[in-house]
Write a protein that holds these residues in place. Sequence first.
Motif, mmCIF file in Angstrom:
data_model
loop_
_atom_site.group_PDB
_atom_site.id
_atom_site.type_symbol
_atom_site.label_atom_id
_atom_site.label_comp_id
_atom_site.label_asym_id
_atom_site.label_seq_id
_atom_site.Cartn_x
_atom_site.Cartn_y
_atom_site.Cartn_z
ATOM 1 N N UNK A 99 -21.408 21.075 43.347
ATOM 2 C CA UNK A 99 -20.447 21.929 43.642
ATOM 3 C C UNK A 99 -19.582 21.942 45.160
ATOM 4 N N UNK A 100 -19.368 21.645 45.115
ATOM 5 C CA UNK A 100 -18.602 21.127 46.884
ATOM 6 C C UNK A 100 -17.554 22.263 47.547
ATOM 7 N N UNK A 101 -17.426 22.371 48.550
ATOM 8 C CA UNK A 101 -16.582 23.220 49.283
ATOM 9 C C UNK A 101 -15.889 21.992 50.021
ATOM 10 N N UNK A 102 -14.311 22.287 50.460
ATOM 11 C CA UNK A 102 -13.609 21.417 50.950
ATOM 12 C C UNK A 102 -12.538 21.448 51.563
ATOM 13 N N UNK A 103 -11.975 21.338 52.656
ATOM 14 C CA UNK A 103 -10.970 21.358 53.058
ATOM 15 C C UNK A 103 -9.891 21.338 52.062
ATOM 16 N N UNK A 104 -9.039 22.091 52.434
ATOM 17 C CA UNK A 104 -6.739 21.893 51.737
ATOM 18 C C UNK A 104 -6.962 19.864 51.847
ATOM 19 N N UNK A 105 -7.325 18.906 51.138
ATOM 20 C CA UNK A 105 -6.759 17.880 51.230
ATOM 21 C C UNK A 105 -4.796 17.397 51.752
ATOM 22 N N UNK A 194 -11.260 5.954 45.386
ATOM 23 C CA UNK A 194 -11.838 4.524 46.431
ATOM 24 C C UNK A 194 -13.241 5.475 47.329
ATOM 25 N N UNK A 195 -13.662 3.987 47.606
ATOM 26 C CA UNK A 195 -14.608 4.447 49.066
ATOM 27 C C UNK A 195 -14.331 5.556 50.008
ATOM 28 N N UNK A 196 -15.363 6.689 50.573
ATOM 29 C CA UNK A 196 -14.972 7.098 51.551
ATOM 30 C C UNK A 196 -14.449 8.402 51.032
ATOM 31 N N UNK A 197 -14.255 8.975 49.203
ATOM 32 C CA UNK A 197 -13.662 9.727 48.728
ATOM 33 C C UNK A 197 -14.535 9.924 47.830
ATOM 34 N N UNK A 198 -13.817 11.299 46.748
ATOM 35 C CA UNK A 198 -14.655 11.720 45.885
ATOM 36 C C UNK A 198 -14.214 12.337 44.649
ATOM 37 N N UNK A 199 -13.652 12.298 43.376
ATOM 38 C CA UNK A 199 -13.179 12.929 42.858
ATOM 39 C C UNK A 199 -13.601 13.965 41.893
ATOM 40 N N UNK A 211 -8.053 17.375 40.999
ATOM 41 C CA UNK A 211 -7.593 16.150 41.590
ATOM 42 C C UNK A 211 -7.241 15.582 40.247
ATOM 43 N N UNK A 212 -6.969 16.166 39.245
ATOM 44 C CA UNK A 212 -5.875 15.597 38.110
ATOM 45 C C UNK A 212 -5.034 16.029 39.104
ATOM 46 N N UNK A 213 -4.413 16.930 39.054
ATOM 47 C CA UNK A 213 -3.133 17.262 39.334
ATOM 48 C C UNK A 213 -2.456 16.363 41.158
ATOM 49 N N UNK A 214 -3.122 16.342 41.019
ATOM 50 C CA UNK A 214 -2.688 15.472 42.250
ATOM 51 C C UNK A 214 -3.012 13.619 42.399
ATOM 52 N N UNK A 217 -0.422 11.700 45.196
ATOM 53 C CA UNK A 217 -0.505 11.504 45.972
ATOM 54 C C UNK A 217 -1.626 10.828 46.668
ATOM 55 N N UNK A 218 -1.358 10.611 47.815
ATOM 56 C CA UNK A 218 -1.955 9.570 49.120
ATOM 57 C C UNK A 218 -3.550 9.098 48.607
ATOM 58 N N UNK A 219 -3.900 8.535 47.975
ATOM 59 C CA UNK A 219 -5.468 9.255 47.702
ATOM 60 C C UNK A 219 -5.582 9.254 45.906
ATOM 61 N N UNK A 220 -4.583 9.408 45.459
ATOM 62 C CA UNK A 220 -4.719 9.315 43.951
ATOM 63 C C UNK A 220 -5.553 10.201 43.539
#
Length: 264
Positions: A99-105, A194-199, A211-214, A217-220
């Motif tokens: 479970x991760x916290x991340x900045x709004x991409x 993509x490499x360097x990314x997470x779903x 991720x399903x709703x974006x 967008x760039x990065x799929x």
Amino acid sequence: MGDQATGGAGPGLGSAEASDPAAATTPGKARTKRRMPFWQEAPVLVVVALALALLIKTFLVQAFVIPSGSMMNTLGIGNRVVVDKLTPHLGSGPSRGEVVVFHDPSDWLGDEPAQKSSGNPAVRGVRSALGWIGLLPSPDEKDLIKRVIAVGGDTVSCQGTGPVYVNGKPLDEPYLYPGATPCGDRNFGPLTVPAGSIWVMGDHRNDSRDSRYHMDEPGGGSVPVDKVIGRAMVVVWPVGSWKTLPIPDTFARTGIGSHPAGTP
């Protein structure tokens, strides 16, 4: 007679001791160093404490508040979690199941609201200050929290009522919100992260704009690893909800893979 110095310091005493009657009467006793008055010491201690708190927030751990129900029942609205920020600083990417916290991409919070600040200006100011140094979750944070389902190089998919497949292996997801289906209301894949990314996906699949709703967008729909703040390790508030957040066993299944994000 001429060898005696009238009024002198006497053998073994310097002029400083000779001028102090107490020292003169107790030869060899060390003088006690005067302590800084509390009114002078207190501001120094406060500055040191704040500096340490800011250092801890920046590089070690930070508290975050859960603003929505997208991770229920794993995390409830208003829960406070402690996030490990050290591991990303050491170059270790997120792993499946964390479970991760991340900045709004890319303006995801246009779909899912962030935490709201108190309407009282004084309270809001105090909370903002304490949030800035990491003693409280920031009331104006624009971050999200989700579960990592797949990492760079993985193939992920979900159709109909599920399950979610990662690299062709179905996930057993007991952490899902009761009544929620693995795919929610969005079929996807198979697609390659993509490499360097997470779903990422929320545990409440019917109430998580993840991720399903974006995917358009760039990065799929994937989240760049450099947007990840850290891994949520433990729920610390409210007291009755205290628990750790381990990686579910299903992500350790043979065949899913073991490479971290960014290393396909």
